[in-house]
Design a protein around this motif. Structure first.
Motif, PDB file in Angstrom:
ATOM      1  N   CYS A 236      -4.996  -6.526   4.932  1.00  0.00           N
ATOM      2  CA  CYS A 236      -4.421  -6.216   3.621  1.00  0.00           C
ATOM      3  C   CYS A 236      -3.133  -5.440   3.867  1.00  0.00           C
ATOM      4  O   CYS A 236      -3.093  -4.565   4.726  1.00  0.00           O
ATOM      5  CB  CYS A 236      -5.341  -5.312   2.804  1.00  0.00           C
ATOM      6  SG  CYS A 236      -6.924  -5.993   2.398  1.00  0.00           S
ATOM      7  N   LYS A 237      -2.114  -5.756   3.103  1.00  0.00           N
ATOM      8  CA  LYS A 237      -0.855  -5.019   3.220  1.00  0.00           C
ATOM      9  C   LYS A 237      -0.143  -5.063   1.882  1.00  0.00           C
ATOM     10  O   LYS A 237      -0.018  -6.121   1.269  1.00  0.00           O
ATOM     11  CB  LYS A 237       0.037  -5.629   4.300  1.00  0.00           C
ATOM     12  CG  LYS A 237       1.308  -4.855   4.491  1.00  0.00           C
ATOM     13  CD  LYS A 237       2.098  -5.363   5.652  1.00  0.00           C
ATOM     14  CE  LYS A 237       3.368  -4.541   5.730  1.00  0.00           C
ATOM     15  NZ  LYS A 237       3.983  -4.583   7.013  1.00  0.00           N
ATOM     16  N   TRP A 238       0.314  -3.915   1.432  1.00  0.00           N
ATOM     17  CA  TRP A 238       1.065  -3.863   0.180  1.00  0.00           C
ATOM     18  C   TRP A 238       2.458  -4.430   0.415  1.00  0.00           C
ATOM     19  O   TRP A 238       3.068  -4.208   1.456  1.00  0.00           O
ATOM     20  CB  TRP A 238       1.142  -2.423  -0.343  1.00  0.00           C
ATOM     21  CG  TRP A 238      -0.215  -1.926  -0.743  1.00  0.00           C
ATOM     22  CD1 TRP A 238      -1.074  -1.220   0.037  1.00  0.00           C
ATOM     23  CD2 TRP A 238      -0.880  -2.161  -1.981  1.00  0.00           C
ATOM     24  NE1 TRP A 238      -2.233  -0.985  -0.651  1.00  0.00           N
ATOM     25  CE2 TRP A 238      -2.142  -1.547  -1.891  1.00  0.00           C
ATOM     26  CE3 TRP A 238      -0.530  -2.822  -3.162  1.00  0.00           C
ATOM     27  CZ2 TRP A 238      -3.048  -1.581  -2.938  1.00  0.00           C
ATOM     28  CZ3 TRP A 238      -1.438  -2.845  -4.199  1.00  0.00           C
ATOM     29  CH2 TRP A 238      -2.689  -2.236  -4.087  1.00  0.00           C
ATOM     30  N   HIS A 239       2.949  -5.182  -0.536  1.00  0.00           N
ATOM     31  CA  HIS A 239       4.259  -5.820  -0.442  1.00  0.00           C
ATOM     32  C   HIS A 239       5.332  -4.751  -0.208  1.00  0.00           C
ATOM     33  O   HIS A 239       5.321  -3.711  -0.861  1.00  0.00           O
ATOM     34  CB  HIS A 239       4.540  -6.595  -1.728  1.00  0.00           C
ATOM     35  CG  HIS A 239       5.683  -7.528  -1.630  1.00  0.00           C
ATOM     36  ND1 HIS A 239       6.988  -7.108  -1.686  1.00  0.00           N
ATOM     37  CD2 HIS A 239       5.718  -8.870  -1.475  1.00  0.00           C
ATOM     38  CE1 HIS A 239       7.787  -8.150  -1.580  1.00  0.00           C
ATOM     39  NE2 HIS A 239       7.041  -9.236  -1.445  1.00  0.00           N
ATOM     40  N   PRO A 240       6.279  -4.976   0.694  1.00  0.00           N
ATOM     41  CA  PRO A 240       7.272  -3.944   1.020  1.00  0.00           C
ATOM     42  C   PRO A 240       8.256  -3.610  -0.099  1.00  0.00           C
ATOM     43  O   PRO A 240       8.767  -2.490  -0.156  1.00  0.00           O
ATOM     44  CB  PRO A 240       8.009  -4.509   2.231  1.00  0.00           C
ATOM     45  CG  PRO A 240       7.709  -5.959   2.251  1.00  0.00           C
ATOM     46  CD  PRO A 240       6.402  -6.146   1.543  1.00  0.00           C
ATOM     47  N   SER A 241       8.510  -4.543  -1.012  1.00  0.00           N
ATOM     48  CA  SER A 241       9.473  -4.239  -2.082  1.00  0.00           C
ATOM     49  C   SER A 241       8.866  -4.221  -3.483  1.00  0.00           C
ATOM     50  O   SER A 241       9.524  -3.788  -4.415  1.00  0.00           O
ATOM     51  CB  SER A 241      10.633  -5.247  -2.039  1.00  0.00           C
ATOM     52  OG  SER A 241      10.136  -6.557  -2.238  1.00  0.00           O
ATOM     53  N   ASP A 242       7.636  -4.675  -3.635  1.00  0.00           N
ATOM     54  CA  ASP A 242       6.971  -4.649  -4.941  1.00  0.00           C
ATOM     55  C   ASP A 242       5.601  -4.005  -4.778  1.00  0.00           C
ATOM     56  O   ASP A 242       4.649  -4.655  -4.353  1.00  0.00           O
ATOM     57  CB  ASP A 242       6.834  -6.063  -5.509  1.00  0.00           C
ATOM     58  CG  ASP A 242       6.309  -6.082  -6.933  1.00  0.00           C
ATOM     59  OD1 ASP A 242       5.843  -5.015  -7.417  1.00  0.00           O
ATOM     60  OD2 ASP A 242       6.357  -7.141  -7.561  1.00  0.00           O
ATOM     61  N   PRO A 243       5.463  -2.713  -5.111  1.00  0.00           N
ATOM     62  CA  PRO A 243       4.214  -1.988  -4.873  1.00  0.00           C
ATOM     63  C   PRO A 243       3.041  -2.462  -5.726  1.00  0.00           C
ATOM     64  O   PRO A 243       1.924  -2.015  -5.527  1.00  0.00           O
ATOM     65  CB  PRO A 243       4.579  -0.543  -5.190  1.00  0.00           C
ATOM     66  CG  PRO A 243       5.731  -0.637  -6.115  1.00  0.00           C
ATOM     67  CD  PRO A 243       6.488  -1.869  -5.706  1.00  0.00           C
ATOM     68  N   ARG A 244       3.264  -3.388  -6.633  1.00  0.00           N
ATOM     69  CA  ARG A 244       2.185  -3.930  -7.461  1.00  0.00           C
ATOM     70  C   ARG A 244       1.507  -5.126  -6.800  1.00  0.00           C
ATOM     71  O   ARG A 244       0.487  -5.612  -7.276  1.00  0.00           O
ATOM     72  CB  ARG A 244       2.709  -4.356  -8.833  1.00  0.00           C
ATOM     73  CG  ARG A 244       3.339  -3.208  -9.619  1.00  0.00           C
ATOM     74  CD  ARG A 244       4.060  -3.738 -10.827  1.00  0.00           C
ATOM     75  NE  ARG A 244       5.135  -4.619 -10.344  1.00  0.00           N
ATOM     76  CZ  ARG A 244       5.745  -5.542 -11.065  1.00  0.00           C
ATOM     77  NH1 ARG A 244       5.408  -5.719 -12.311  1.00  0.00           N
ATOM     78  NH2 ARG A 244       6.699  -6.297 -10.548  1.00  0.00           N
ATOM     79  N   VAL A 245       2.062  -5.609  -5.700  1.00  0.00           N
ATOM     80  CA  VAL A 245       1.569  -6.817  -5.050  1.00  0.00           C
ATOM     81  C   VAL A 245       0.882  -6.474  -3.734  1.00  0.00           C
ATOM     82  O   VAL A 245       1.430  -5.760  -2.893  1.00  0.00           O
ATOM     83  CB  VAL A 245       2.725  -7.810  -4.795  1.00  0.00           C
ATOM     84  CG1 VAL A 245       2.247  -9.021  -4.015  1.00  0.00           C
ATOM     85  CG2 VAL A 245       3.365  -8.228  -6.106  1.00  0.00           C
ATOM     86  N   LEU A 246      -0.330  -7.018  -3.555  1.00  0.00           N
ATOM     87  CA  LEU A 246      -1.073  -6.842  -2.323  1.00  0.00           C
ATOM     88  C   LEU A 246      -1.109  -8.182  -1.592  1.00  0.00           C
ATOM     89  O   LEU A 246      -1.514  -9.191  -2.143  1.00  0.00           O
ATOM     90  CB  LEU A 246      -2.508  -6.391  -2.627  1.00  0.00           C
ATOM     91  CG  LEU A 246      -3.419  -6.166  -1.433  1.00  0.00           C
ATOM     92  CD1 LEU A 246      -2.924  -4.986  -0.592  1.00  0.00           C
ATOM     93  CD2 LEU A 246      -4.843  -5.931  -1.899  1.00  0.00           C
ATOM     94  N   LEU A 247      -0.664  -8.177  -0.347  1.00  0.00           N
ATOM     95  CA  LEU A 247      -0.700  -9.375   0.487  1.00  0.00           C
ATOM     96  C   LEU A 247      -2.000  -9.354   1.283  1.00  0.00           C
ATOM     97  O   LEU A 247      -2.389  -8.313   1.820  1.00  0.00           O
ATOM     98  CB  LEU A 247       0.492  -9.376   1.440  1.00  0.00           C
ATOM     99  CG  LEU A 247       1.860  -9.216   0.775  1.00  0.00           C
ATOM    100  CD1 LEU A 247       2.927  -8.994   1.823  1.00  0.00           C
ATOM    101  CD2 LEU A 247       2.172 -10.407  -0.090  1.00  0.00           C
TER     102      LEU A 247
END
Length: 77
Positions: A61-72
């Motif tokens: 799991c990693k939070w998107h680097p430019s959009d903190p609302r998106v989890l990759l």
């Protein structure tokens, strides 16, 4: 997303955990039971918002680097 049952959380073992960069106490937790669940680190007894069943064991799991609302999420399927 669906509400996670407290009795099912982490039933198959935690495989990944990542704190949210934009929300101080929010943690995304992945597990072998194909779920990613959001928790408040101050209250682990129940999920914070919801969980998503992804159809394969979660291994990253990693939070998107430019959009903190998106989890990759990387998972098996």
């Amino acid at each position: 997303l669906e509400r996670a049952a407290v009795t099912k959380r982490g039933a198959a073992g935690v495989t990944a955990a990542q704190f949210a960069p934009a929300a101080e106490h929010v943690v995304a937790v992945g597990s072998y039971d194909e779920r990613v669940t959001l928790y408040d680190a101050r209250a682990w007894a129940r999920p914070l918002l919801a969980s998503a069943k992804l159809g394969g064991g979660v291994w990253r799991c990693k939070w998107h680097p430019s959009d903190p609302r998106v989890l990759l999420v990387a998972h098996m399927h």
